[in-house]
Each structure stands twice: as structure tokens, then as C-alpha cells.
Design a protein around this motif. Sequence first.
Motif, mmCIF file in Angstrom:
data_model
loop_
_atom_site.group_PDB
_atom_site.id
_atom_site.type_symbol
_atom_site.label_atom_id
_atom_site.label_comp_id
_atom_site.label_asym_id
_atom_site.label_seq_id
_atom_site.Cartn_x
_atom_site.Cartn_y
_atom_site.Cartn_z
ATOM 1 N N MET A 18 -8.142 4.075 -1.171
ATOM 2 C CA MET A 18 -7.656 3.739 -0.040
ATOM 3 C C MET A 18 -8.527 4.050 1.078
ATOM 4 S SD MET A 18 -4.379 3.470 -0.631
ATOM 5 C CE MET A 18 -4.699 2.572 -1.985
ATOM 6 N N ASN A 19 -9.505 4.612 0.986
ATOM 7 C CA ASN A 19 -10.613 4.758 2.095
ATOM 8 C C ASN A 19 -11.480 3.657 2.043
ATOM 9 O OD1 ASN A 19 -10.139 7.453 2.629
ATOM 10 N ND2 ASN A 19 -11.528 8.210 1.157
ATOM 11 N N GLU A 20 -11.626 2.868 1.103
ATOM 12 C CA GLU A 20 -12.220 1.489 1.200
ATOM 13 C C GLU A 20 -11.266 0.553 1.842
ATOM 14 O OE1 GLU A 20 -13.401 0.252 -2.752
ATOM 15 O OE2 GLU A 20 -14.474 2.089 -3.015
ATOM 16 N N ARG A 21 -10.287 0.509 1.442
ATOM 17 C CA ARG A 21 -9.186 -0.492 2.347
ATOM 18 C C ARG A 21 -9.205 -0.272 3.542
ATOM 19 N NH1 ARG A 21 -4.078 -0.824 -1.693
ATOM 20 N NH2 ARG A 21 -5.037 -1.900 -3.422
ATOM 21 N N TRP A 22 -9.127 1.205 3.962
ATOM 22 C CA TRP A 22 -8.977 1.508 5.638
ATOM 23 C C TRP A 22 -10.573 1.091 6.455
ATOM 24 C CZ3 TRP A 22 -5.504 3.265 8.838
ATOM 25 C CH2 TRP A 22 -5.886 3.498 10.139
ATOM 26 N N ASP A 23 -11.546 1.194 5.532
ATOM 27 C CA ASP A 23 -12.782 0.844 6.261
ATOM 28 C C ASP A 23 -12.664 -0.708 6.198
ATOM 29 O OD1 ASP A 23 -13.448 3.420 6.100
ATOM 30 O OD2 ASP A 23 -14.871 3.288 4.364
ATOM 31 N N LYS A 24 -12.352 -1.317 5.432
ATOM 32 C CA LYS A 24 -12.187 -2.831 5.455
ATOM 33 C C LYS A 24 -11.256 -3.137 6.530
ATOM 34 C CE LYS A 24 -13.327 -4.030 0.646
ATOM 35 N NZ LYS A 24 -12.646 -4.440 -0.464
ATOM 36 N N ARG A 25 -10.325 -2.705 6.539
ATOM 37 C CA ARG A 25 -9.238 -2.747 7.727
ATOM 38 C C ARG A 25 -9.884 -2.679 9.234
ATOM 39 N NH1 ARG A 25 -3.423 -0.519 8.378
ATOM 40 N NH2 ARG A 25 -2.670 -1.589 9.855
ATOM 41 N N ASN A 26 -10.516 -1.575 9.253
ATOM 42 C CA ASN A 26 -11.010 -1.292 10.615
ATOM 43 C C ASN A 26 -12.499 -1.980 11.046
ATOM 44 O OD1 ASN A 26 -8.757 0.328 11.329
ATOM 45 N ND2 ASN A 26 -9.844 2.184 10.347
ATOM 46 N N ASP A 27 -13.100 -2.288 10.076
ATOM 47 C CA ASP A 27 -14.318 -3.192 10.315
ATOM 48 C C ASP A 27 -14.313 -4.705 9.848
ATOM 49 O OD1 ASP A 27 -17.047 -3.824 10.961
ATOM 50 O OD2 ASP A 27 -17.559 -2.469 8.994
ATOM 51 N N LEU A 55 0.873 -1.113 0.019
ATOM 52 C CA LEU A 55 0.074 -0.144 0.194
ATOM 53 C C LEU A 55 0.782 1.235 -0.038
ATOM 54 C CD1 LEU A 55 -2.738 1.230 0.253
ATOM 55 C CD2 LEU A 55 -2.557 1.064 2.626
ATOM 56 N N LEU A 56 1.834 1.157 0.844
ATOM 57 C CA LEU A 56 2.731 2.406 0.873
ATOM 58 C C LEU A 56 3.506 2.567 -0.472
ATOM 59 C CD1 LEU A 56 4.195 4.684 2.669
ATOM 60 C CD2 LEU A 56 5.935 2.875 3.318
ATOM 61 N N GLU A 57 4.077 1.703 -0.858
ATOM 62 C CA GLU A 57 4.677 1.838 -2.438
ATOM 63 C C GLU A 57 3.759 2.302 -3.409
ATOM 64 O OE1 GLU A 57 6.048 -2.295 -3.091
ATOM 65 O OE2 GLU A 57 7.798 -1.845 -1.597
ATOM 66 N N GLU A 58 2.358 1.686 -3.470
ATOM 67 C CA GLU A 58 1.646 2.295 -4.468
ATOM 68 C C GLU A 58 1.372 3.827 -4.077
ATOM 69 O OE1 GLU A 58 -3.107 1.358 -5.616
ATOM 70 O OE2 GLU A 58 -1.988 -0.225 -4.683
#
Length: 133
Positions: free
Chosen positions: A120-129, A10-13
Motif C-alpha cells: 500500500m505504501n509503494e502504491r501511494w508513493d507511485k501515485r504521488n510521484d 484497492l479498497l476491496e483488497e
Amino acid sequence: MPLSEQEQRLLEEMERSLYQNDSDFVARVTRRQGRASYTTITIGVLGALVGIAIVVLALVFKQPLLGLPGFVVMLAGVLYALRPGMRMPKAGAKAPRAGGAGSRRPARPSSSGGSFMDRMNERWDKRNDPGQQ
């Protein structure tokens, strides 16, 4: 704490997207980037210590006019130690490409950056939920 493989990807992207979409910002930041050398830090700390010694001597001898230059020397030493280094890149180090003439991919317009942020927002939401996975 080390990053997981997913976080590294994710950071590299994100870095690739930054280099492609905002080449002016990347050029400005990489010019100023650098670390202070140990010599710079050592000289700055020694200057600060000399300034402190002058201030203490001014207090001992009850000479307030001597304390002011001591404070100035101390402040200059601290500022010198904390200033960012201005190193030139090493001969083997490559500067990141910023979507210029030598890029493999053409630079995308800045309006397409919204889809990247949405992902990125979708990935963050998936990670936190955890229930959403």
C-alpha cells in the motif's frame, strides 16, 4: 466524487485483508453499525424544539428554575436524535466472513500484514510521484 477503478480495487483488497486478519475488530464494529431511523431523528428534533420552547418561556416569565428542565429536555432530544441506530441486518444481507470456519481461505497470521502495508505504501508513493511510474 466517485472512486476510480484502481481505487475501488484497492479498497476491496484492504477490506478483504481486514476481514481476514482482524476478525475480532470486524465483529465488534459490525455489531454497532447502523443508521438512526427517520423516526428517531424526528422525535429527537421535536424533543429539542420543546426544550428550547421551555427555555424561552422560562426567560419570558423570568422563572430560571423552569429553564433547567427545559435545558435537560433539549439536551435529551439532541442526544436521542444523534444516537446510533441499532438495526438488525436484513434477512437478505450477509455479514462479512471474518476468517472463521466457513472461510475459503485460512486466516493468515497478523505478522504477514506488514507486506500488505508495504504494498500500500509503494502504491501511494507511485501515485504521488509521477516520475517513479
